[in-house]
Design a protein around this motif. Structure first.
Motif, PDB file in Angstrom:
ATOM      1  N   PHE A   8       0.835  -1.199   0.000  1.00  0.00           N
ATOM      2  CA  PHE A   8       0.000   0.000   0.000  1.00  0.00           C
ATOM      3  C   PHE A   8       0.872   1.253   0.000  1.00  0.00           C
ATOM      4  O   PHE A   8       2.048   1.223   0.373  1.00  0.00           O
ATOM      5  CB  PHE A   8      -0.968   0.009   1.191  1.00  0.00           C
ATOM      6  N   ALA A   9       0.257   2.337  -0.430  1.00  0.00           N
ATOM      7  CA  ALA A   9       0.873   3.662  -0.385  1.00  0.00           C
ATOM      8  C   ALA A   9      -0.036   4.580   0.417  1.00  0.00           C
ATOM      9  O   ALA A   9      -1.243   4.338   0.522  1.00  0.00           O
ATOM     10  CB  ALA A   9       1.069   4.205  -1.797  1.00  0.00           C
ATOM     11  N   ALA A  10       0.547   5.603   0.981  1.00  0.00           N
ATOM     12  CA  ALA A  10      -0.237   6.585   1.741  1.00  0.00           C
ATOM     13  C   ALA A  10      -0.118   7.949   1.075  1.00  0.00           C
ATOM     14  O   ALA A  10       0.976   8.373   0.697  1.00  0.00           O
ATOM     15  CB  ALA A  10       0.255   6.663   3.180  1.00  0.00           C
ATOM     16  N   ILE A  11      -1.259   8.607   0.937  1.00  0.00           N
ATOM     17  CA  ILE A  11      -1.297  10.002   0.490  1.00  0.00           C
ATOM     18  C   ILE A  11      -1.805  10.821   1.671  1.00  0.00           C
ATOM     19  O   ILE A  11      -2.903  10.573   2.185  1.00  0.00           O
ATOM     20  CB  ILE A  11      -2.224  10.196  -0.723  1.00  0.00           C
ATOM     21  N   ILE A  12      -0.999  11.769   2.106  1.00  0.00           N
ATOM     22  CA  ILE A  12      -1.364  12.617   3.244  1.00  0.00           C
ATOM     23  C   ILE A  12      -1.591  14.032   2.722  1.00  0.00           C
ATOM     24  O   ILE A  12      -0.693  14.644   2.132  1.00  0.00           O
ATOM     25  CB  ILE A  12      -0.263  12.609   4.318  1.00  0.00           C
ATOM     26  N   LEU A  13      -2.788  14.544   2.954  1.00  0.00           N
ATOM     27  CA  LEU A  13      -3.134  15.882   2.482  1.00  0.00           C
ATOM     28  C   LEU A  13      -2.732  16.917   3.528  1.00  0.00           C
ATOM     29  O   LEU A  13      -3.151  16.858   4.680  1.00  0.00           O
ATOM     30  CB  LEU A  13      -4.634  15.967   2.193  1.00  0.00           C
ATOM     31  N   ALA A  14      -1.885  17.864   3.109  1.00  0.00           N
ATOM     32  CA  ALA A  14      -1.384  18.895   4.031  1.00  0.00           C
ATOM     33  C   ALA A  14      -1.178  20.211   3.295  1.00  0.00           C
ATOM     34  O   ALA A  14      -0.228  20.940   3.548  1.00  0.00           O
ATOM     35  CB  ALA A  14      -0.085  18.439   4.675  1.00  0.00           C
ATOM     36  N   ALA A  15      -2.099  20.516   2.371  1.00  0.00           N
ATOM     37  CA  ALA A  15      -1.939  21.716   1.549  1.00  0.00           C
ATOM     38  C   ALA A  15      -2.704  22.912   2.090  1.00  0.00           C
ATOM     39  O   ALA A  15      -2.540  24.030   1.593  1.00  0.00           O
ATOM     40  CB  ALA A  15      -2.385  21.434   0.110  1.00  0.00           C
ATOM     41  N   HIS A  26       3.486  25.985   9.950  1.00  0.00           N
ATOM     42  CA  HIS A  26       2.432  25.256   9.247  1.00  0.00           C
ATOM     43  C   HIS A  26       1.562  24.502  10.251  1.00  0.00           C
ATOM     44  O   HIS A  26       2.065  23.957  11.243  1.00  0.00           O
ATOM     45  CB  HIS A  26       3.042  24.274   8.253  1.00  0.00           C
ATOM     46  N   LYS A  27       0.277  24.462   9.972  1.00  0.00           N
ATOM     47  CA  LYS A  27      -0.665  23.851  10.906  1.00  0.00           C
ATOM     48  C   LYS A  27      -0.255  22.455  11.329  1.00  0.00           C
ATOM     49  O   LYS A  27      -0.244  22.127  12.523  1.00  0.00           O
ATOM     50  CB  LYS A  27      -2.066  23.812  10.278  1.00  0.00           C
ATOM     51  N   VAL A  28       0.130  21.597  10.364  1.00  0.00           N
ATOM     52  CA  VAL A  28       0.391  20.198  10.702  1.00  0.00           C
ATOM     53  C   VAL A  28       1.717  20.003  11.428  1.00  0.00           C
ATOM     54  O   VAL A  28       2.036  18.899  11.862  1.00  0.00           O
ATOM     55  CB  VAL A  28       0.334  19.292   9.452  1.00  0.00           C
ATOM     56  N   LEU A  29       2.497  21.081  11.583  1.00  0.00           N
ATOM     57  CA  LEU A  29       3.763  20.996  12.316  1.00  0.00           C
ATOM     58  C   LEU A  29       3.625  21.473  13.754  1.00  0.00           C
ATOM     59  O   LEU A  29       4.601  21.437  14.524  1.00  0.00           O
ATOM     60  CB  LEU A  29       4.859  21.776  11.592  1.00  0.00           C
ATOM     61  N   HIS A  30       2.440  21.921  14.126  1.00  0.00           N
ATOM     62  CA  HIS A  30       2.205  22.240  15.535  1.00  0.00           C
ATOM     63  C   HIS A  30       2.234  20.945  16.338  1.00  0.00           C
ATOM     64  O   HIS A  30       1.803  19.890  15.866  1.00  0.00           O
ATOM     65  CB  HIS A  30       0.873  22.965  15.706  1.00  0.00           C
ATOM     66  N   ALA A  59       0.435  25.901   0.714  1.00  0.00           N
ATOM     67  CA  ALA A  59       0.977  27.001   1.501  1.00  0.00           C
ATOM     68  C   ALA A  59       1.986  26.461   2.521  1.00  0.00           C
ATOM     69  O   ALA A  59       1.766  25.422   3.136  1.00  0.00           O
ATOM     70  CB  ALA A  59      -0.161  27.720   2.226  1.00  0.00           C
ATOM     71  N   GLY A  60       3.095  27.172   2.682  1.00  0.00           N
ATOM     72  CA  GLY A  60       4.128  26.741   3.629  1.00  0.00           C
ATOM     73  C   GLY A  60       4.817  25.464   3.226  1.00  0.00           C
ATOM     74  O   GLY A  60       5.335  24.720   4.072  1.00  0.00           O
ATOM     75  N   ARG A  61       4.901  25.209   1.922  1.00  0.00           N
ATOM     76  CA  ARG A  61       5.445  23.938   1.429  1.00  0.00           C
ATOM     77  C   ARG A  61       6.871  23.700   1.891  1.00  0.00           C
ATOM     78  O   ARG A  61       7.269  22.560   2.152  1.00  0.00           O
ATOM     79  CB  ARG A  61       5.377  23.900  -0.095  1.00  0.00           C
ATOM     80  N   GLU A  62       7.678  24.785   2.005  1.00  0.00           N
ATOM     81  CA  GLU A  62       9.078  24.605   2.379  1.00  0.00           C
ATOM     82  C   GLU A  62       9.202  23.963   3.763  1.00  0.00           C
ATOM     83  O   GLU A  62      10.093  23.137   3.997  1.00  0.00           O
ATOM     84  CB  GLU A  62       9.817  25.947   2.359  1.00  0.00           C
ATOM     85  N   GLN A  63       8.322  24.348   4.676  1.00  0.00           N
ATOM     86  CA  GLN A  63       8.366  23.768   6.021  1.00  0.00           C
ATOM     87  C   GLN A  63       8.064  22.273   5.987  1.00  0.00           C
ATOM     88  O   GLN A  63       8.732  21.475   6.654  1.00  0.00           O
ATOM     89  CB  GLN A  63       7.360  24.474   6.930  1.00  0.00           C
ATOM     90  N   ILE A  64       7.054  21.891   5.200  1.00  0.00           N
ATOM     91  CA  ILE A  64       6.682  20.482   5.121  1.00  0.00           C
ATOM     92  C   ILE A  64       7.772  19.684   4.421  1.00  0.00           C
ATOM     93  O   ILE A  64       8.143  18.585   4.852  1.00  0.00           O
ATOM     94  CB  ILE A  64       5.348  20.305   4.382  1.00  0.00           C
TER      95      ILE A  64
END
Length: 456
Positions: A8-15, A26-30, A59-64
């Motif tokens: 399986f593969a995982a796609i994680i949405l964080a845009a 970035h929100k998901v890095l809190h 948005a904030g792609r560099e952080q992710i």
């Protein structure tokens, strides 16, 4: 790591922009329990051994990109035209992959590996559903989209709240947004999703209704709790997630044999390890990287991070252990003592008002109150080595690099800048000046001066 039956593969949405966080981060890095919410999710995914992991960024792609480097590929969604469009951006990253795909959300961090496994296993059930949706039943369904399903978990219809009739709104099974599908089905169905809606966006759940219209079955399984699929979009929701995580971790600690005197005042990190018969007094905070063995006492108001505590150790109250601290068996760190990148060997103790940085303290050594290791010259750090059974008198400054030999004594108030040999007494003090009667004369003079001022 326990792999799944099929690749399986995982796609994680964080845009998403995460505007409600009002943050440059970035929100998901809190962080929750000292770990970014994205990392909580990726750790659960990693338990199942994915062949590929793709994170969709905007948005904030560099952080992710920096945060997931070496662990996942990133795919840019620009502009952002809905969740279906977001998943499509990962199609190139999964080129040539013919297995299953999990679609997850970076701001939904606590989906358990067991739940992900159940979604993938359901995908390979006898009826081979085209899509498996993760549902949940909140206390108040509010305006969540509903999953209308039969008794066997087959989906009849996915409907948004605003489009649902009264009977459909009475359904308590809600759509979490998470789903699983085979790669060819996922991207084939997505290619047929339209954007004829008020927002002009391409919605991921539409693939379910398209598959059903084709006469293909889709299935739903339910998460264990609404908390497992709770999204985090604001500081208040972040705090709520932290609170729920800590409450569960405290219960686990007590179930595993630790005593928490005031559980609500103890805060754990995501990776805190506790042995049995550990006692933790009120207001103790664990940062990342702490391992505590059996029969350790941690007294009130202590802060511990990046430290290893062996059995029988006592810490605090009001102690601070910083990264690199190793406390061996039966060593003791007392009140207002700070330790950083230092080893306290068996039975060594520092009871009061001391700083020990970049040091090795020998077995049975005693560090007197007010002792400091002077380990930094403004450019570099230097080590202090104290031998077994050495005695360091109160208010001593040990100027590193310096070695104090075994059984040596450093007299109180000394500033030691050269090595002390084993068994040696080192006393470094200025000569005392004695003036007989000086204090009496001083007091008489000052009293007369003050009396004169009052008369004037």
């Amino acid at each position: 790591m326990t792999t799944t039956a099929s690749p399986f593969a995982a796609i994680i949405l964080a845009a998403g922009k995460g505007t409600r966080m009002k943050s440059d981060t970035h929100k998901v890095l809190h962080k929750i329990a000292g770990r970014a919410m994205l990392d909580h999710l990726m750790a659960s995914v990693a338990e199942l051994g994915p062949q590929r992991t793709a994170v969709v960024v905007g948005a904030g792609r560099e952080q992710i990109e920096k945060a997931v480097e070496g662990r996942a590929v990133t795919c840019l969604q620009e502009p952002q035209l809905g969740t279906g469009h977001a998943v499509q951006q990962a199609q190139a990253a999964l080129e040539g992959f013919g297995g299953d795909v999990l679609v997850l959300y970076g701001d939904v961090p606590f989906v358990k590996a067991e739940t992900m496994r159940a979604m993938l296993e359901r995908l390979h059930g006898a009826d081979r559903p085209a899509v498996v949706v993760l549902g949940f039943e909140p206390e108040d369904p509010l305006a969540y989209g509903r999953v209308i399903a039969d008794d066997a978990g087959g989906i009849v219809k996915m409907v948004e709240f605003k489009d649902a009739d009264e009977s459909e709104r009475a359904c308590r099974l809600c759509n979490s947004g998470l789903l699983a599908a085979r790669a060819e089905d996922l991207f084939g169905l997505l290619a047929r999703v339209g954007n004829d809606n008020a927002q002009g966006e391409y919605y991921l759940p539409d693939i379910v209704n398209i598959a059903i219209a084709d006469g293909r079955g889709c299935a739903v399984i339910a998460a264990d709790s609404a908390d497992e699929v709770a999204g985090i979009n604001s500081r208040a929701e972040l705090a709520g997630a932290e609170s729920r995580w800590q409450a569960a971790r405290r219960l686990r600690a007590m179930d595993e044999g630790a005593t928490l005197i005031a559980p609500d005042t103890v805060f754990f990190s995501h990776d805190t390890e506790l042995g049995r018969d550990v006692t933790i007094e009120p207001n103790v905070f664990f940062g990342p990287g702490v391992r505590v063995a059996d029969r350790v006492l941690i007294r009130a108001n202590s802060h511990i991070e990046g430290a290893s505590l062996a059995s029988g150790v006592k810490v605090g109250p009001f102690a601070r252990l910083r990264p690199g601290t190793v406390l061996e068996e039966d060593s003791f760190i007392g009140n207002f003592v700070e330790v950083k990148n230092a080893v306290m060997h068996k039975g060594a103790k520092a009871s009061h008002l001391t700083y020990l940085g970049d040091a090795s303290i020998g077995a049975g050594a005693n560090i007197g109150a007010g002792t400091i290791t002077c380990n930094y010259d403004g450019y570099f750090k230097y080590r202090t080595t104290i031998g077994e059974r050495a005695f360091i008198g109160s208010n001593s400054a040990l100027v590193a690099p310096v070695t104090i030999g075994a059984d040596a004594i450093v007299a109180a108030g000394s500033t030691v800048s050269r090595d002390v040999a084993p068994g040696e007494l080192r006393m470094v003090r200025a000569e005392q000046l004695i003036k007989d009667g000086w204090a009496d004369r001083f007091h008489d003079t000052m009293k007369k001066k003050k009396a004169a001022e009052k008369k004037g």
